[in-house]
Design a protein around this motif. Structure first.
Motif, PDB file in Angstrom:
ATOM      1  N   ASP A  28       0.817  -1.209   0.000  1.00 11.47           N
ATOM      2  CA  ASP A  28       0.000   0.000   0.000  1.00 11.47           C
ATOM      3  C   ASP A  28       0.848   1.256   0.000  1.00 11.47           C
ATOM      4  O   ASP A  28       2.000   1.237   0.326  1.00 11.47           O
ATOM      5  CB  ASP A  28      -0.914   0.029   1.227  1.00 11.47           C
ATOM      6  N   SER A  29       0.224   2.367  -0.390  1.00  7.51           N
ATOM      7  CA  SER A  29       0.906   3.645  -0.262  1.00  7.51           C
ATOM      8  C   SER A  29       0.009   4.624   0.493  1.00  7.51           C
ATOM      9  O   SER A  29       0.281   4.968   1.621  1.00  7.51           O
ATOM     10  CB  SER A  29       1.307   4.177  -1.635  1.00  7.51           C
ATOM     11  N   THR A  30      -1.140   5.005  -0.064  1.00  9.06           N
ATOM     12  CA  THR A  30      -1.991   5.979   0.629  1.00  9.06           C
ATOM     13  C   THR A  30      -3.315   5.348   1.010  1.00  9.06           C
ATOM     14  O   THR A  30      -3.726   4.352   0.455  1.00  9.06           O
ATOM     15  CB  THR A  30      -2.272   7.188  -0.266  1.00  9.06           C
ATOM     16  N   GLU A  31      -4.017   5.980   1.956  1.00 11.07           N
ATOM     17  CA  GLU A  31      -5.314   5.476   2.411  1.00 11.07           C
ATOM     18  C   GLU A  31      -6.347   6.584   2.309  1.00 11.07           C
ATOM     19  O   GLU A  31      -6.129   7.683   2.762  1.00 11.07           O
ATOM     20  CB  GLU A  31      -5.181   5.071   3.879  1.00 11.07           C
ATOM     21  N   LYS A  32      -7.514   6.312   1.723  1.00 11.48           N
ATOM     22  CA  LYS A  32      -8.581   7.295   1.606  1.00 11.48           C
ATOM     23  C   LYS A  32      -9.898   6.612   1.908  1.00 11.48           C
ATOM     24  O   LYS A  32      -9.993   5.412   1.867  1.00 11.48           O
ATOM     25  CB  LYS A  32      -8.657   7.845   0.176  1.00 11.48           C
ATOM     26  N   HIS A  33     -10.933   7.396   2.162  1.00 11.85           N
ATOM     27  CA  HIS A  33     -12.259   6.828   2.361  1.00 11.85           C
ATOM     28  C   HIS A  33     -13.082   6.991   1.097  1.00 11.85           C
ATOM     29  O   HIS A  33     -13.271   8.089   0.617  1.00 11.85           O
ATOM     30  CB  HIS A  33     -12.962   7.515   3.528  1.00 11.85           C
ATOM     31  N   VAL A  34     -13.561   5.936   0.533  1.00 13.32           N
ATOM     32  CA  VAL A  34     -14.490   5.994  -0.593  1.00 13.32           C
ATOM     33  C   VAL A  34     -15.583   4.965  -0.360  1.00 13.32           C
ATOM     34  O   VAL A  34     -15.568   4.227   0.614  1.00 13.32           O
ATOM     35  CB  VAL A  34     -13.801   5.705  -1.954  1.00 13.32           C
ATOM     36  N   SER A  35     -16.537   4.909  -1.279  1.00 15.94           N
ATOM     37  CA  SER A  35     -17.696   4.047  -1.042  1.00 15.94           C
ATOM     38  C   SER A  35     -17.414   2.577  -1.324  1.00 15.94           C
ATOM     39  O   SER A  35     -18.126   1.723  -0.856  1.00 15.94           O
ATOM     40  CB  SER A  35     -18.863   4.520  -1.884  1.00 15.94           C
ATOM     41  N   ALA A  36     -16.452   2.257  -2.106  1.00 14.39           N
ATOM     42  CA  ALA A  36     -16.178   0.854  -2.403  1.00 14.39           C
ATOM     43  C   ALA A  36     -14.734   0.698  -2.847  1.00 14.39           C
ATOM     44  O   ALA A  36     -14.068   1.663  -3.162  1.00 14.39           O
ATOM     45  CB  ALA A  36     -17.107   0.366  -3.492  1.00 14.39           C
ATOM     46  N   ILE A  37     -14.301  -0.554  -2.864  1.00 15.96           N
ATOM     47  CA  ILE A  37     -12.940  -0.832  -3.314  1.00 15.96           C
ATOM     48  C   ILE A  37     -12.891  -0.679  -4.841  1.00 15.96           C
ATOM     49  O   ILE A  37     -13.784  -1.125  -5.537  1.00 15.96           O
ATOM     50  CB  ILE A  37     -12.577  -2.282  -2.930  1.00 15.96           C
ATOM     51  N   LYS A  51     -20.336  -6.904  -4.792  1.00 12.74           N
ATOM     52  CA  LYS A  51     -19.619  -5.725  -4.293  1.00 12.74           C
ATOM     53  C   LYS A  51     -18.719  -6.154  -3.136  1.00 12.74           C
ATOM     54  O   LYS A  51     -19.177  -6.859  -2.225  1.00 12.74           O
ATOM     55  CB  LYS A  51     -20.655  -4.699  -3.822  1.00 12.74           C
ATOM     56  N   TYR A  52     -17.470  -5.733  -3.194  1.00  8.95           N
ATOM     57  CA  TYR A  52     -16.556  -6.074  -2.093  1.00  8.95           C
ATOM     58  C   TYR A  52     -16.774  -5.087  -0.946  1.00  8.95           C
ATOM     59  O   TYR A  52     -16.700  -3.872  -1.131  1.00  8.95           O
ATOM     60  CB  TYR A  52     -15.092  -6.013  -2.564  1.00  8.95           C
ATOM     61  N   LEU A 198     -26.722 -12.674   7.985  1.00  2.00           N
ATOM     62  CA  LEU A 198     -25.722 -12.105   7.084  1.00  2.00           C
ATOM     63  C   LEU A 198     -26.003 -12.680   5.702  1.00  2.00           C
ATOM     64  O   LEU A 198     -26.177 -13.896   5.574  1.00  2.00           O
ATOM     65  CB  LEU A 198     -24.318 -12.509   7.545  1.00  2.00           C
ATOM     66  N   ASP A 199     -26.047 -11.833   4.706  1.00  4.09           N
ATOM     67  CA  ASP A 199     -26.261 -12.319   3.339  1.00  4.09           C
ATOM     68  C   ASP A 199     -25.207 -11.704   2.429  1.00  4.09           C
ATOM     69  O   ASP A 199     -25.218 -10.492   2.172  1.00  4.09           O
ATOM     70  CB  ASP A 199     -27.672 -11.969   2.855  1.00  4.09           C
ATOM     71  N   ALA A 200     -24.311 -12.553   1.958  1.00  3.17           N
ATOM     72  CA  ALA A 200     -23.203 -12.074   1.119  1.00  3.17           C
ATOM     73  C   ALA A 200     -23.407 -12.450  -0.343  1.00  3.17           C
ATOM     74  O   ALA A 200     -22.440 -12.533  -1.090  1.00  3.17           O
ATOM     75  CB  ALA A 200     -21.888 -12.643   1.646  1.00  3.17           C
ATOM     76  N   SER A 201     -24.650 -12.668  -0.746  1.00  6.39           N
ATOM     77  CA  SER A 201     -24.835 -13.079  -2.146  1.00  6.39           C
ATOM     78  C   SER A 201     -24.459 -11.960  -3.123  1.00  6.39           C
ATOM     79  O   SER A 201     -23.904 -12.229  -4.174  1.00  6.39           O
ATOM     80  CB  SER A 201     -26.256 -13.581  -2.401  1.00  6.39           C
ATOM     81  N   LEU A 202     -24.734 -10.705  -2.756  1.00  6.33           N
ATOM     82  CA  LEU A 202     -24.441  -9.605  -3.681  1.00  6.33           C
ATOM     83  C   LEU A 202     -23.404  -8.623  -3.157  1.00  6.33           C
ATOM     84  O   LEU A 202     -22.930  -7.754  -3.878  1.00  6.33           O
ATOM     85  CB  LEU A 202     -25.739  -8.848  -4.010  1.00  6.33           C
ATOM     86  N   GLN A 203     -23.093  -8.715  -1.867  1.00  5.11           N
ATOM     87  CA  GLN A 203     -22.068  -7.847  -1.282  1.00  5.11           C
ATOM     88  C   GLN A 203     -21.428  -8.585  -0.112  1.00  5.11           C
ATOM     89  O   GLN A 203     -22.141  -9.129   0.728  1.00  5.11           O
ATOM     90  CB  GLN A 203     -22.655  -6.501  -0.852  1.00  5.11           C
ATOM     91  N   GLY A 204     -20.128  -8.577  -0.091  1.00  5.41           N
ATOM     92  CA  GLY A 204     -19.472  -9.321   0.980  1.00  5.41           C
ATOM     93  C   GLY A 204     -17.958  -9.235   0.893  1.00  5.41           C
ATOM     94  O   GLY A 204     -17.406  -8.385   0.191  1.00  5.41           O
ATOM     95  N   ASN A 205     -17.311 -10.122   1.632  1.00  4.66           N
ATOM     96  CA  ASN A 205     -15.848 -10.181   1.591  1.00  4.66           C
ATOM     97  C   ASN A 205     -15.431 -11.650   1.422  1.00  4.66           C
ATOM     98  O   ASN A 205     -16.251 -12.496   1.044  1.00  4.66           O
ATOM     99  CB  ASN A 205     -15.236  -9.529   2.844  1.00  4.66           C
ATOM    100  N   HIS A 206     -14.185 -11.960   1.739  1.00 11.36           N
ATOM    101  CA  HIS A 206     -13.671 -13.316   1.537  1.00 11.36           C
ATOM    102  C   HIS A 206     -14.471 -14.385   2.284  1.00 11.36           C
ATOM    103  O   HIS A 206     -14.437 -15.553   1.921  1.00 11.36           O
ATOM    104  CB  HIS A 206     -12.212 -13.386   1.992  1.00 11.36           C
TER     105      HIS A 206
END
Ligand SMILES: C[S@@+](CC[C@H](N)C(=O)[O-])C[C@H]1O[C@@H](n2cnc3c(N)ncnc32)[C@H](O)[C@@H]1O
Length: 290
Positions: A28-37, A51-52, A198-206
Motif C-alpha cells: 500500500d501507499s496511501t489510504e482514503k475513504h471511498v464508497s467501495a474498493i 460488491k466487495y 448475514l447475506d453475502a450473495s451480492l455484497q461481501g468479503n472473503h
C-alpha cells in the motif's frame, strides 16, 4: 455502511516455492475513504457481480433500536455517559430492555481492521494474527482438484501461510438483514444474532467463499475454522469472526460447517456429529505440533 477504506495498492504475484502454490501479494501507499474498493484492487478471483465490502451494510428494514444495538451506537453512548468529561445524557438510569440485555451477553472481541486481507493484519490487536501486512493469510481459488471435491469448478478460500489454532482470521462481512427481508434462495447466508442474518450473495468479503467441510475433510477431522459471534471491544459493533480451530497448512482449504440445518433445508443429508459447539471447545492444542 460505505466507510470502506481505499488503499492505493499494486498487486504482484509471488510464488511460494516450498508449497508450490501462488498467492497474491499487495503493497500500500496511501489510504482514503471511498464508497467501495476500486475494481483494480479487488482480490484475485473476486466475482464481478458482487460488491466487495470492508464493513457491514445494513438492510433499511432493520428497526432503529436493533440497528443501534447491532452497530454498537447504543453501547458507545453509554460508555461516553460514564466518562466524567462527557456531557452525553446517560441511559443508565433507564432499565435495560430485554433486547439490550441480550446484546450485552455477546462476548467481546477485537475486530480486525476492515481492509483487504493482505493489509488487514498491520494494526490488529490480536497477537495470533499474522504480523506481516504484505503477506496475505488466505486467497480465493478456483477449485479444479481433486475430482471428488464437491464444489469442483466453484471457488473456495485457501490458506497462503500456516494458520494456527486460535487465530482470528477474518470476519464474515456482508449485508445484515432481518429474517423478513432475507433472500430464501441465497447460498451465502449465515445467522448473525436474534432475527438478523448475514447475506453475502451480492455484497461481501472473503468470508463468502468458505465452503463446508463435508466431502472434503473426514467426519473425524471436522471443520478447520468456526464462526464466532462477538462484539467489537472498541466500537460495540456486533460482528461474525472466523477463528482457526486446527492448524491449517499453506495451500490447504479453509473449511467450516454450515450446520445440519443448512443442508436439511436444501434436502441434503448431513451425517456425522453436529460440529456446532463454540469455536474454542473444538480448538486443537497446537503446542506440540511443528
Ligand atoms: C457460501 S457458498 C461457498 C462458496 C462457493 N463455493 C462459491 O464459489 O461462491 C455456499 C455454497 O457452496 C456450495 N458448497 C459449499 N460447501 C459445500 C460442500 N461441502 N458440499 C457441497 N456443496 C458445497 C453449496 O452450493 C453452498 O450452498
Amino acid at each position: 455502511m460505505d466507510q470502506a477504506e481505499r488503499i492505493d495498492l499494486k498487486e504482484e504475484a509471488t510464488t511460494d516455492v516450498d508449497n508450490s502454490h501462488i498467492c497474491t501479494k499487495a503493497t500500500d501507499s496511501t489510504e482514503k475513504h471511498v464508497s467501495a474498493i476500486d475494481p483494480v484492487l479487488l482480490p484475485t478471483n473476486w466475482p464481478t457481480h458482487v460488491k466487495y465490502l470492508t464493513d457491514y451494510a445494513y438492510h433499511p428494514s432493520i428497526a432503529a433500536d436493533t440497528l443501534a444495538l447491532v452497530q454498537g451506537r447504543r453501547r458507545r453512548k453509554r460508555d461516553q455517559a460514564q466518562d466524567p468529561r462527557s456531557n452525553v445524557d446517560s441511559d443508565e438510569e433507564k432499565p435495560r430492555t430485554e433486547q439490550e440485555q441480550e446484546y450485552d451477553e455477546i462476548p467481546l472481541g477485537d475486530a480486525l481492521p476492515g481492509l483487504l486481507p493482505s493489509l488487514s493484519s498491520s494494526s490488529t490487536t490480536t497477537s495470533s494474527s499474522s504480523s506481516d501486512p504484505s503477506s496475505p493469510q488466505y486467497e480465493i481459488r478456483l477449485i479444479t482438484s481433486p475430482p471428488t471435491h464437491p464444489v469442483l469448478g466453484s471457488y473456495g478460500l485457501f490458506a497462503c501461510t500456516t494458520l494456527r489454532p486460535g487465530t482470528h482470521l477474518l470476519d464474515y462481512i456482508s449485508l445484515v438483514a432481518p429474517d423478513a427481508a432475507a433472500d430464501p434462495d441465497s447460498d451465502h447466508t449465515l445467522h448473525l444474532h436474534s432475527d438478523l442474518n448475514l447475506d453475502a450473495s451480492l455484497q461481501g468479503n472473503h468470508g463468502r467463499f468458505v465452503n463446508d467441510f463435508r466431502g472434503i475433510r473426514s467426519q473425524t477431522q471436522g471443520p478447520n475454522v468456526a464462526w464466532d459471534l462477538y462484539r467489537d471491544t472498541r466500537t460495540g459493533q456486533v460482528r461474525m469472526g472466523c477463528k482457526v480451530l486446527k492448524r491449517i497448512q499453506p495451500g490447504e482449504e479453509i473449511l467450516c460447517t454450515y450446520g445440519k440445518a443448512y443442508w436439511k433445508s436444501r434436502g441434503v443429508a448431513a451425517p456425522g456429529p453436529e460440529w456446532e459447539d463454540g469455536w474454542d471447545t473444538d480448538l486443537e492444542d497446537d503446542s506440540d505440533v511443528e
